[in-house]
Design a protein around this motif. Structure first.
Motif, mmCIF file in Angstrom:
data_model
loop_
_atom_site.group_PDB
_atom_site.id
_atom_site.type_symbol
_atom_site.label_atom_id
_atom_site.label_comp_id
_atom_site.label_asym_id
_atom_site.label_seq_id
_atom_site.Cartn_x
_atom_site.Cartn_y
_atom_site.Cartn_z
ATOM 1 N N ALA A 220 32.650 3.443 7.574
ATOM 2 C CA ALA A 220 33.480 2.069 7.803
ATOM 3 C C ALA A 220 34.895 2.031 7.115
ATOM 4 C CB ALA A 220 32.582 0.726 7.157
ATOM 5 N N GLU A 221 34.927 2.749 6.107
ATOM 6 C CA GLU A 221 36.124 3.040 5.321
ATOM 7 C C GLU A 221 37.071 3.873 6.167
ATOM 8 O OE1 GLU A 221 38.144 4.343 0.907
ATOM 9 O OE2 GLU A 221 35.788 4.246 1.425
ATOM 10 N N ARG A 222 36.527 4.853 6.752
ATOM 11 C CA ARG A 222 37.235 6.065 7.345
ATOM 12 C C ARG A 222 37.765 5.250 8.759
ATOM 13 N NH1 ARG A 222 34.420 11.545 8.080
ATOM 14 N NH2 ARG A 222 36.460 12.207 8.712
ATOM 15 N N MET A 223 36.945 4.503 9.638
ATOM 16 C CA MET A 223 37.342 3.689 10.819
ATOM 17 C C MET A 223 38.577 2.823 10.440
ATOM 18 S SD MET A 223 36.330 4.053 13.834
ATOM 19 C CE MET A 223 37.089 3.121 15.502
ATOM 20 N N ALA A 224 38.350 2.014 9.307
ATOM 21 C CA ALA A 224 39.429 0.902 8.968
ATOM 22 C C ALA A 224 40.676 1.945 8.767
ATOM 23 C CB ALA A 224 39.046 0.222 7.292
ATOM 24 N N VAL A 225 40.872 2.862 8.130
ATOM 25 C CA VAL A 225 42.210 3.664 8.051
ATOM 26 C C VAL A 225 42.667 3.914 9.294
ATOM 27 C CG1 VAL A 225 42.981 5.955 7.475
ATOM 28 C CG2 VAL A 225 41.554 4.584 5.787
ATOM 29 N N VAL A 226 41.695 4.167 10.113
ATOM 30 C CA VAL A 226 42.321 4.781 11.538
ATOM 31 C C VAL A 226 42.799 3.508 12.372
ATOM 32 C CG1 VAL A 226 41.462 5.326 14.097
ATOM 33 C CG2 VAL A 226 40.536 6.622 11.775
ATOM 34 N N ARG A 227 41.966 2.485 12.229
ATOM 35 C CA ARG A 227 42.570 1.162 12.790
ATOM 36 C C ARG A 227 44.071 0.613 12.299
ATOM 37 N NH1 ARG A 227 36.584 -1.126 13.269
ATOM 38 N NH2 ARG A 227 36.163 -0.354 15.234
ATOM 39 N N ARG A 228 43.873 0.801 10.716
ATOM 40 C CA ARG A 228 45.227 0.451 10.250
ATOM 41 C C ARG A 228 46.348 1.030 10.754
ATOM 42 N NH1 ARG A 228 42.011 -0.148 5.600
ATOM 43 N NH2 ARG A 228 42.997 1.807 4.789
ATOM 44 N N THR A 229 46.130 2.315 10.712
ATOM 45 C CA THR A 229 47.235 3.588 11.142
ATOM 46 C C THR A 229 47.604 3.164 12.354
ATOM 47 O OG1 THR A 229 46.113 5.150 9.484
ATOM 48 C CG2 THR A 229 48.028 6.030 11.076
ATOM 49 N N LEU A 230 46.656 2.904 13.291
ATOM 50 C CA LEU A 230 47.022 2.919 15.015
ATOM 51 C C LEU A 230 47.766 1.620 15.096
ATOM 52 C CD1 LEU A 230 46.770 4.088 17.713
ATOM 53 C CD2 LEU A 230 44.386 2.861 17.870
ATOM 54 N N ALA A 231 47.474 0.454 14.255
ATOM 55 C CA ALA A 231 48.123 -0.746 14.456
ATOM 56 C C ALA A 231 49.561 -0.630 14.100
ATOM 57 C CB ALA A 231 47.353 -1.906 13.557
ATOM 58 N N SER A 232 49.655 0.278 12.856
ATOM 59 C CA SER A 232 51.311 0.428 12.391
ATOM 60 C C SER A 232 51.980 1.400 13.702
ATOM 61 C CB SER A 232 51.218 1.426 11.249
ATOM 62 O OG SER A 232 52.504 1.815 10.920
ATOM 63 N N LEU A 233 51.306 2.178 14.174
ATOM 64 C CA LEU A 233 51.990 3.045 14.979
ATOM 65 C C LEU A 233 52.401 2.048 16.415
ATOM 66 C CD1 LEU A 233 49.614 6.078 15.325
ATOM 67 C CD2 LEU A 233 52.164 6.110 14.310
ATOM 68 N N ARG A 234 51.453 1.284 16.586
ATOM 69 C CA ARG A 234 51.862 0.185 17.864
ATOM 70 C C ARG A 234 52.667 -0.777 17.491
ATOM 71 N NH1 ARG A 234 45.539 0.318 19.874
ATOM 72 N NH2 ARG A 234 45.551 2.286 21.312
ATOM 73 N N GLY A 235 52.953 -1.009 16.179
ATOM 74 C CA GLY A 235 53.847 -1.924 15.652
ATOM 75 C C GLY A 235 53.353 -3.283 15.505
ATOM 76 N N ARG A 236 52.273 -3.439 15.026
ATOM 77 C CA ARG A 236 51.391 -4.578 14.967
ATOM 78 C C ARG A 236 51.201 -4.955 13.703
ATOM 79 N NH1 ARG A 236 46.058 -4.268 18.343
ATOM 80 N NH2 ARG A 236 46.818 -2.550 19.796
#
Length: 236
Positions: A220-236
């Protein structure tokens, strides 16, 4: 202490060779009516690797221009080897990413393959091999010195250093996995793949039973890192 530190370095090198196990060996399953058809054909593998490698190389050259960034992406074709992926260096210092047939066979889509390759490239970009060696050596030094201060004999000091190397390498590995997940998300996204879909591979991973001794953090911690990084890449 020199002998203990040499032992620590040997242990760290052994751990590094298999430090990034993506999935454990699949357990025996009940007989099915038809065998599962792999989602990743040789052509798909080559296409995904061809998309990801130049993006990983470009990021590596931008972030760490002093490193060799010419990634070699290889497949271990021994069917007896468990599902696994790892990054290492060849004798010339070239970064090598190796995936086993067992791992490729259980990937569900190209996004998962792209994320695995990108994650392994992230280990090299973040210099995780030399950092883990240093962490293991420091653990050996600290544990060995503590044993010496307590009046332990040479054999006990060596064993303490061995334990320190083990703990140091494992502790560093968990933080390194999260960093590689974040870098891998950037690479896979820039290569045109969906890192969040790729990271759904984590849903098929068992969570570590003993977090202190595990090389991997909770899924769950790993998935959270992916989602946070992806949100940053998408400018959210």
């Amino acid at each position: 202490m020199r002998a203990a530190l040499r032992l620590a370095q040997m242990l760290a090198a052994t751990a590094l060779l298999s430090a990034c196990a993506t999935l454990p060996a699949p357990e025996a399953a009940a007989p099915a009516t038809a065998p599962r058809q792999p989602a990743i054909s040789p052509d798909i593998f080559l296409a995904v690797a061809g998309d990801v490698e130049p993006v990983a190389e470009a990021l590596c050259r931008a972030e760490t221009p002093d490193q060799d960034c010419d990634f070699a992406i290889l497949v271990d074709r021994d069917p007896r080897v468990p599902a696994n992926a790892f990054q290492t260096l060849d004798r010339n210092g070239r970064p090598v990413i190796i995936l086993t047939l067992g791992l490729i066979a259980i990937l569900d889509n190209p996004d998962e393959l792209a994320f695995v390759i990108s994650h392994e490239a992230g280990h090299h970009i973040a210099r995780h091999i030399p950092e883990q060696r240093r962490s293991a050596a420091e653990g050996a030094r600290v544990f060995g010195e503590m044993a010496m201060a307590g009046g332990a004999d040479r054999r006990t000091v060596a064993r303490a250093a061995e334990l320190g190397a083990f703990v140091g390498a494992r502790t560093y590995s968990r933080s390194a996995e999260l960093e590689a997940d974040a870098i891998g998300t950037v690479i896979a996204f820039r290569a045109g793949y969906d890192p969040e879909n790729g990271a759904r591979l984590f849903s098929r991973l068992p969570d570590p039973e003993m977090p202190l001794l595990s090389t991997h953090p909770p899924n769950a911690e790993r998935m959270a890192v992916v989602r946070r990084t992806l949100a940053s890449l998408r400018g959210r």
